[in-house]
Design an enzyme around this catalytic site. Structure first.
Site, mmCIF file in Angstrom:
data_model
loop_
_atom_site.group_PDB
_atom_site.id
_atom_site.type_symbol
_atom_site.label_atom_id
_atom_site.label_comp_id
_atom_site.label_asym_id
_atom_site.label_seq_id
_atom_site.Cartn_x
_atom_site.Cartn_y
_atom_site.Cartn_z
ATOM 1 N N HIS A 199 0.820 -1.226 0.000
ATOM 2 C CA HIS A 199 0.000 0.000 0.000
ATOM 3 C C HIS A 199 0.849 1.270 0.000
ATOM 4 O O HIS A 199 0.322 2.362 -0.257
ATOM 5 C CB HIS A 199 -0.923 0.034 1.217
ATOM 6 C CG HIS A 199 -1.976 -1.028 1.213
ATOM 7 N ND1 HIS A 199 -2.811 -1.236 0.140
ATOM 8 C CD2 HIS A 199 -2.334 -1.943 2.160
ATOM 9 C CE1 HIS A 199 -3.632 -2.242 0.416
ATOM 10 N NE2 HIS A 199 -3.359 -2.690 1.626
ATOM 11 N N ASP A 238 -2.751 -10.703 -2.352
ATOM 12 C CA ASP A 238 -3.302 -10.151 -1.115
ATOM 13 C C ASP A 238 -4.746 -9.743 -1.377
ATOM 14 O O ASP A 238 -5.108 -9.326 -2.483
ATOM 15 C CB ASP A 238 -2.479 -8.932 -0.690
ATOM 16 C CG ASP A 238 -2.857 -8.405 0.685
ATOM 17 O OD1 ASP A 238 -2.111 -8.684 1.633
ATOM 18 O OD2 ASP A 238 -3.885 -7.706 0.793
ATOM 19 N N HIS A 240 -6.322 -7.204 -0.488
ATOM 20 C CA HIS A 240 -6.470 -5.772 -0.721
ATOM 21 C C HIS A 240 -5.638 -5.337 -1.927
ATOM 22 O O HIS A 240 -4.536 -5.852 -2.132
ATOM 23 C CB HIS A 240 -6.045 -4.975 0.517
ATOM 24 C CG HIS A 240 -6.828 -5.311 1.743
ATOM 25 N ND1 HIS A 240 -6.346 -6.162 2.715
ATOM 26 C CD2 HIS A 240 -8.068 -4.923 2.143
ATOM 27 C CE1 HIS A 240 -7.256 -6.279 3.677
ATOM 28 N NE2 HIS A 240 -8.301 -5.546 3.348
ATOM 29 N N ASP A 326 -4.624 -12.779 3.587
ATOM 30 C CA ASP A 326 -5.818 -12.253 4.247
ATOM 31 C C ASP A 326 -7.103 -12.504 3.468
ATOM 32 O O ASP A 326 -8.160 -12.005 3.852
ATOM 33 C CB ASP A 326 -5.668 -10.759 4.550
ATOM 34 C CG ASP A 326 -4.983 -9.987 3.447
ATOM 35 O OD1 ASP A 326 -4.720 -10.569 2.381
ATOM 36 O OD2 ASP A 326 -4.700 -8.790 3.650
#
Length: 402
Positions: A199, A238, A240, A326
């Site tokens: 991120h 991931d 996200h 995740d």
């Protein structure tokens, strides 16, 4: 029945075949797993899902696996901490090599971080951490102290800069190891590091992430090995969207990035399946909440993610996997429903796809598959949860590299 005159030739063929096979097996490079046992120096003062127990759980699951003779001959576990020569239980362990980075290696990692972010960002974070630590020492306090938050969920301690610098160096050392292991052999590495990095944008740490390790590893590869690494693909599984990776690499014609992620979810970007970037090198593949491997994931992974990562027209010399765990059904930071075994499936499918894409008769196509994995998200560390936890998903990836 084999004619008598042919038997010596067939026997000789078997001897040569199995001898070559044995020699090849003995010379296959080991998969190196790098981690930093001092990563706990980067921690919040209150409960935070991004915590050092994530690494502890993975190491705890990995050590019994490495105790088997076949695994010990295929993997190396390397601790880069400058502090410790013991395992997570506090005792020496012969399965762990202790290999701290040199100041030269760390300085090189810093220069790469300054390239993908800005010198001002990197140096300001270093100054913030080191000046706070020096001030605490002058005041007679412990050197380790909490500084504050860079945003509402990205924290900083006096040691965060150095933990993140060592993490970046781990990703880069994995790249170095796989790209210098010999062209013919399939070679893998795993940077088992924290905090996550995907991120972190060029100008902005966020979403638990301070520096962008995947982008740093990709840029390091093409800058450090221009003759052997001309193209890099980054595959992000991931849950996200790694908007930071996209932000940094979209201007590189020799780097591709594909992300498979839940929508809606943080960072609330990449919400349509589309190709973007200055060189059309960014692919976003959104997933609906509650998606499972058989209902949503497998089709999109095989029909969109893998072909963008590698194809007849784009054959990367290196693939970097942003290995977040995740999307597990047990992970409370998202709503997808993978289980631990699905990460082993994705790893094997990636390997097989890259091998197929490498098939051919010219010299370039004879290169072995090179993959570097690096830990991103994955926050479920409780044992016995349905579908598996972070450590179990991590181990499925490792087993698929055996």
């Amino acid at each position: 029945m084999i004619p008598l005159l042919l038997r010596p030739f067939i026997t000789l063929w078997f001897i040569l075949f199995y001898s070559v096979g044995t020699i090849h097996a003995l010379t296959l490079p080991k998969t190196k797993i790098f981690y930093d046992s001092s990563n706990h120096l980067h921690r919040d003062i209150q409960f935070h899902p991004e915590q050092s127990t994530r690494i502890d759980a993975c190491i705890k699951a990995l050590l019994p696996f490495l105790e088997t003779s076949s695994s010990s001959s295929s993997f190396e576990l390397i601790d880069v901490s400058p502090m410790s020569k013991t395992d997570i239980t506090g005792t020496p362990n012969s399965l762990i090599q202790f290999r701290p980075f040199s100041q030269t290696q760390l300085a090189h990692a810093k220069e790469i971080l300054k390239t993908i972010h800005t010198p001002e960002l990197v140096e300001s974070l270093e100054m913030k951490c080191t000046s706070s630590r020096d001030r605490r020492i002058q005041e007679g306090k412990d050197a380790l102290g909490f500084i504050g938050y860079l945003d509402h969920d990205t924290f900083l301690t006096t040691e965060s800069y150095h933990v993140c610098l060592r993490a970046a160096a781990c990703w880069m050392e994995c790249v170095h190891q796989v790209l210098t292991a010999g062209e013919q052999a399939p070679t893998f590495g795993f940077a088992l590091t924290r905090p996550p990095g995907h991120h972190a944008m060029k100008l902005l740490p966020n979403g638990f992430c301070i520096f962008n390790f995947a982008a740093a590893a990709a840029v390091y590869a093409i800058q450090q090995y221009p003759s052997s690494c001309k193209k890099v693909s980054i595959l992000d599984w991931d849950v996200h969207y790694g908007q930071g990776v996209a932000d940094i690499v979209e201007g590189y014609s020799n780097i591709r990035y594909v992300s498979m992620h839940q929508v809606p979810a943080f960072p609330y970007l990449g919400e349509t399946r589309s190709i973007s970037g200055r060189y059309k090198n960014i692919l976003t593949v959104p997933m609906q909440p509650d998606s499972t491997w058989t209902c949503g994931y497998s089709e999109l992974f095989m029909e969109h993610v893998l072909p963008f990562c590698s194809s007849e027209d784009w054959k990367p010399d290196l693939v970097i996997v942003c290995a977040g765990y995740d999307a597990l059904g047990s992970d409370e930071l998202a709503s997808c429903s993978l289980n631990a075994q699905d990460y082993g499936r994705m790893t094997m499918l990636l390997r097989e796809h890259l091998e197929r894409c490498r098939g051919g008769n010219n010299n370039d196509d004879e290169k072995g598959v090179k993959i570097v994995f690096g830990l991103e998200g994955g926050y479920q560390v409780d044992e016995g949860v349905p579908g598996g936890n972070l450590a179990e998903a991590f181990m499925e990836t490792i087993k698929a590299l055996s």
